[in-house]
Design a protein around this motif. Structure first.
Motif, PDB file in Angstrom:
ATOM      1  N   ARG A 150       8.208  73.006 -36.339  1.00  0.00           N
ATOM      2  CA  ARG A 150       7.179  74.047 -36.388  1.00  0.00           C
ATOM      3  C   ARG A 150       7.836  75.328 -36.878  1.00  0.00           C
ATOM      4  N   TRP A 151       7.213  75.977 -37.846  1.00  0.00           N
ATOM      5  CA  TRP A 151       7.806  77.167 -38.452  1.00  0.00           C
ATOM      6  C   TRP A 151       7.079  78.417 -37.979  1.00  0.00           C
ATOM      7  N   GLN A 152       7.854  79.446 -37.686  1.00  0.00           N
ATOM      8  CA  GLN A 152       7.294  80.743 -37.317  1.00  0.00           C
ATOM      9  C   GLN A 152       7.631  81.744 -38.417  1.00  0.00           C
ATOM     10  N   ASP A 153       6.594  82.363 -38.966  1.00  0.00           N
ATOM     11  CA  ASP A 153       6.770  83.384 -40.003  1.00  0.00           C
ATOM     12  C   ASP A 153       7.522  82.834 -41.215  1.00  0.00           C
ATOM     13  N   ASP A 154       7.424  81.507 -41.437  1.00  0.00           N
ATOM     14  CA  ASP A 154       8.077  80.861 -42.574  1.00  0.00           C
ATOM     15  C   ASP A 154       9.592  81.060 -42.587  1.00  0.00           C
ATOM     16  N   VAL A 155      10.180  81.429 -41.451  1.00  0.00           N
ATOM     17  CA  VAL A 155      11.619  81.708 -41.404  1.00  0.00           C
ATOM     18  C   VAL A 155      12.298  80.924 -40.291  1.00  0.00           C
ATOM     19  N   GLN A 156      11.901  81.175 -39.045  1.00  0.00           N
ATOM     20  CA  GLN A 156      12.517  80.488 -37.919  1.00  0.00           C
ATOM     21  C   GLN A 156      11.672  79.284 -37.511  1.00  0.00           C
ATOM     22  N   SER A 157      12.285  78.357 -36.797  1.00  0.00           N
ATOM     23  CA  SER A 157      11.596  77.115 -36.471  1.00  0.00           C
ATOM     24  C   SER A 157      12.045  76.595 -35.119  1.00  0.00           C
ATOM     25  N   HIS A 158      11.239  75.702 -34.576  1.00  0.00           N
ATOM     26  CA  HIS A 158      11.648  74.887 -33.438  1.00  0.00           C
ATOM     27  C   HIS A 158      11.065  73.496 -33.639  1.00  0.00           C
ATOM     28  N   ALA A 159      11.713  72.491 -33.044  1.00  0.00           N
ATOM     29  CA  ALA A 159      11.309  71.105 -33.234  1.00  0.00           C
ATOM     30  C   ALA A 159      10.598  70.599 -31.991  1.00  0.00           C
ATOM     31  N   GLU A 160       9.365  70.138 -32.178  1.00  0.00           N
ATOM     32  CA  GLU A 160       8.595  69.536 -31.104  1.00  0.00           C
ATOM     33  C   GLU A 160       8.889  68.035 -31.028  1.00  0.00           C
ATOM     34  N   LEU A 161       8.449  67.417 -29.942  1.00  0.00           N
ATOM     35  CA  LEU A 161       8.428  65.968 -29.842  1.00  0.00           C
ATOM     36  C   LEU A 161       6.971  65.539 -29.894  1.00  0.00           C
ATOM     37  N   VAL A 162       6.609  64.752 -30.914  1.00  0.00           N
ATOM     38  CA  VAL A 162       5.217  64.359 -31.095  1.00  0.00           C
ATOM     39  C   VAL A 162       5.092  62.846 -31.057  1.00  0.00           C
ATOM     40  N   LEU A 163       3.873  62.399 -30.779  1.00  0.00           N
ATOM     41  CA  LEU A 163       3.535  60.990 -30.707  1.00  0.00           C
ATOM     42  C   LEU A 163       2.410  60.731 -31.699  1.00  0.00           C
ATOM     43  N   VAL A 164       2.614  59.775 -32.612  1.00  0.00           N
ATOM     44  CA  VAL A 164       1.621  59.443 -33.630  1.00  0.00           C
ATOM     45  C   VAL A 164       1.037  58.071 -33.322  1.00  0.00           C
TER      46      VAL A 164
END
Length: 673
Positions: free
Chosen positions: A251-265
């Protein structure tokens, strides 16, 4: 003196390299990825080998000029792999390389057949333990699949040849026919290690396999049409029943910093649910429990200006109530755990972590108790679990990767016959301990050449990359055994902020990239040259990446070494942290150089150019995007304009690592010289 592969580069470069391992469902054999030198000695090709779990002789299963990789099993024992071998792309034009396709080798033997092709090729594949579900990752142009391009069920996106894949192929052809190579970016990053990112990005596809004898290829269904950059450098896993895919998701914040989620598809519907998300954490490397009810994953904090990141393993229920919190599997463990793997009962998790110059296997019970499982000096990777045993690749400073079977009860391992050999080290491996100027103990591996009566060995100090890494495993690219074969003693230190010595040790060197590690390295060097078998008058230093940074720092702070080799080294920090492929990783540590320049000024080697007097060899690859090539150009210019004795070994077609056999030979020969 008995010659070894360390005395002959041709021999060394030709040693087969085992790079991957996967246990078959019946537990009787393992599929290993093995790299071997091509007939013209210009590249390495990967093939799949059968390794007998009971210790029988290995057998090669695949062979082609283009090679095969990524072995994965179906529950019936059929073997999937990826390959660019001929026949993998029915639509490939003459003279055009096709992407890797998905191939199947039947469990009962026979010829492999291509079962799924995608215009961007298959980048990764994972299977389910209890179903025939297959999930692949493939790069797709952003607009592909945005609008239906063929018939399909009402309200559903068309799949297979009439859906995303066909649309992607059409767009790729139009782009090529128009002579367009430009990429319009709207977010970072734009490059990664050695390649440009975009205009395509990874998506996950569900593969419905054809039955044996069916002429048509598999049906391919796009599960993540909105992924964008979310799957960059993320691994994924398939639930045992094949119903879900778990993956890290950026997931990107302000197109600069990010964090990674754990998702289920959901594989049937493509619906995505977020299991874990917190801007303070990154989640990744998920693995389903054998019953499919839980997921274990890595969790990492983010760097801040004052605190280094930390890592742990968390367990989360697959079916939560919307506010489920992840449970820390290893609370209080002062190491960075990774590569989690459930045991066959689902009551414990195996994992690996750096520890004191080793990388052992650990076992953590669901109740929270964890213990080290393997007592030896090995580095373990590619783990597979069976009842009472773990199969893995094991390597060490003095031994290349090889398949082993680990007894869970005792932690002892037995080697399994495999391609390649255990080349005898041209000397001995030992350890040394020194006390740093702040009283902290610092350890190092020491490779000693075979003793010659009455002659002391010259010392090479070799600093690892990272910086948060460790000397704990075999390296084909930078092997101290080759230097020992030339008669050098080689010290491999673990200065702050190396991994495997606890979080406080990492923190010691966190805001002091140059001064604190320099103090630790000085202590180890002093301890090494105090030995009676080391010649204190003949010392050299080298390093790559962060080790190259330390080579540059050391050059400006001491003249004790007679020569210094800087490979892919950082020189001007404020420039490097703005042009590297991952500026969002470094900037939180060092801050904005325009408003907070203190750490840049305190840690940038270029500020000390006037103190450099040691002869230097500068090495860099033009396609290095992690430490951009401009760092070497600036260092080279600064050295030459000051009149320093220096040489510059430049590789126009290599990256952060020198990978092709011919260039690897030149790298070693130039360093020897």
């Amino acid at each position: 003196m008995t010659e070894t592969p360390f005395h002959d580069l041709d021999h060394y470069l030709a040693i087969p390299r085992v790079t991957g391992l996967r246990l078959a469902p019946d537990g009787t054999w393992l599929a290993a990825s093995v790299q071997t030198l091509s007939a013209d000695r210009k590249k390495y090709a990967t093939s799949i080998w059968r390794i007998d779990a009971a210790g029988g002789p290995p057998r090669r299963l695949t062979r082609s000029a283009d090679g095969e990789a990524n072995p994965r099993f179906l529950p019936d024992g059929s073997l999937l792999f990826t390959s660019k071998r001929p026949g993998s792309d029915d639509n490939a034009k003459e003279g055009e390389p096709s992407g890797a396709a998905l191939w199947l080798l039947p469990a009962g033997g026979g010829e492999g057949r291509a079962i799924a092709t995608l215009p961007g090729g298959v980048a990764a594949v994972e299977t389910a333990d209890g179903s025939a579900t297959v999930i692949v990752a493939s790069p797709v142009l952003a607009a592909a699949g945005a609008e239906p391009t063929g018939p399909g069920p009402a309200g559903a996106e068309p799949t297979g040849p009439s859906g995303t894949a066909a649309d992607d192929e059409r767009l790729r052809k139009a782009r090529k026919d128009a002579g367009v190579t430009a990429i319009l970016h709207e977010t970072v990053p734009v490059r990664y290690w050695d390649h440009d990112l975009g205009p395509d990005d990874l998506r996950l596809f569900a593969i419905s396999l054809p039955l044996e004898g069916e002429p048509d290829k598999a049906d391919v269904r796009d599960l993540t049409p909105d992924a964008g950059r979310a799957l960059l450098n993320q691994s994924f896993a398939v639930s045992p029943d094949g119903g879900f895919v778990a993956t890290g998701w950026w997931r990107w914040q302000d197109d600069v910093q990010s964090h990674a989620e754990l998702v289920l598809v959901n594989v049937a519907t493509g619906k995505r649910a977020t299991l874990l998300s917190d801007p303070a954490y990154d989640y990744g490397s998920p693995r389903f429990s054998p019953d499919g009810q839980f997921i274990v994953a890595e969790r990492s904090t983010h760097h801040t200006p004052d605190k280094a990141h930390d890592m742990t393993l968390v367990v989360v229920p697959v079916q939560g109530n919307g506010d489920t919190q992840a449970a820390d599997l290893v609370p209080g463990l002062d190491r960075w755990p990774g590569a989690p793997l459930w045991d066959t009962t689902g009551q414990a998790v195996y994992f690996t972590a750096d520890e004191g110059g080793r990388h052992p296997i650990f076992k953590a019970a669901r109740a929270g108790e964890s213990r080290r499982l393997t007592p030896d000096d090995g580095y373990y990777t590619e783990l597979s679990a069976s009842d009472g045993a773990i199969f893995a690749l094991r390597m060490a400073i003095d031994e290349p990767p090889a398949p082993v079977k680990v007894n869970v009860a005792t932690g002892e391992f037995e080697r399994l016959p495999a391609p390649g050999q255990r080349p005898p080290l041209p000397g001995t491996l030992t350890e040394i301990i020194a006390q740093a100027d702040d009283g902290h103990p610092i350890r190092a591996w020491l490779v000693l050449p075979r003793a010659t009566t009455g002659e002391k060995a010259p010392l090479l100090l070799w600093v690892h990359g990272g910086p948060m890494m460790s000397w704990n495993s075999w390296s084909w690219r930078g092997n101290p055994g080759l230097m020992a074969g030339q008669g050098y003693a080689v010290a491999l230190p673990g200065p702050a902020p190396s991994m495997g010595y606890g979080q406080e040790f990492v923190q010691r060197g966190y805001r002091s990239w140059g001064p604190r590690p320099f103090g630790d390295i000085t202590a180890i060097t002093d301890a090494a040259i105090a030995r009676s078998d080391i010649d204190e008058q003949r010392t050299a230093m080298m390093g790559g990446s962060y080790g190259g940074y330390m080579a540059n720092w050391i050059a400006g702070h001491t003249d004790r070494f007679r020569a210094i080799v800087s490979h892919a080294g950082l020189w001007t920090l404020d420039a490097m942290f703005g042009t590297t492929d991952m500026p969002q990783f470094w900037r939180p540590q060092f801050g904005d150089p325009l408003t907070s320049a203190e750490m840049y000024e305190a840690n940038s080697p270029h500020r000390h150019i006037q103190n450099v007097s040691t002869p230097m060899l500068v090495i860099h690859g033009a396609k290095d995007y992690r430490v951009p090539f401009g760092e070497a150009l600036r260092l080279w210019w600064d050295l030459k304009r000051q009149g320093n004795e220096a040489k510059f070994l430049y590789f126009p077609d290599e990256n952060h690592w020198i990978l092709s056999p011919g260039n690897a030979r030149i790298w070693y020969e130039t360093v020897f010289a």
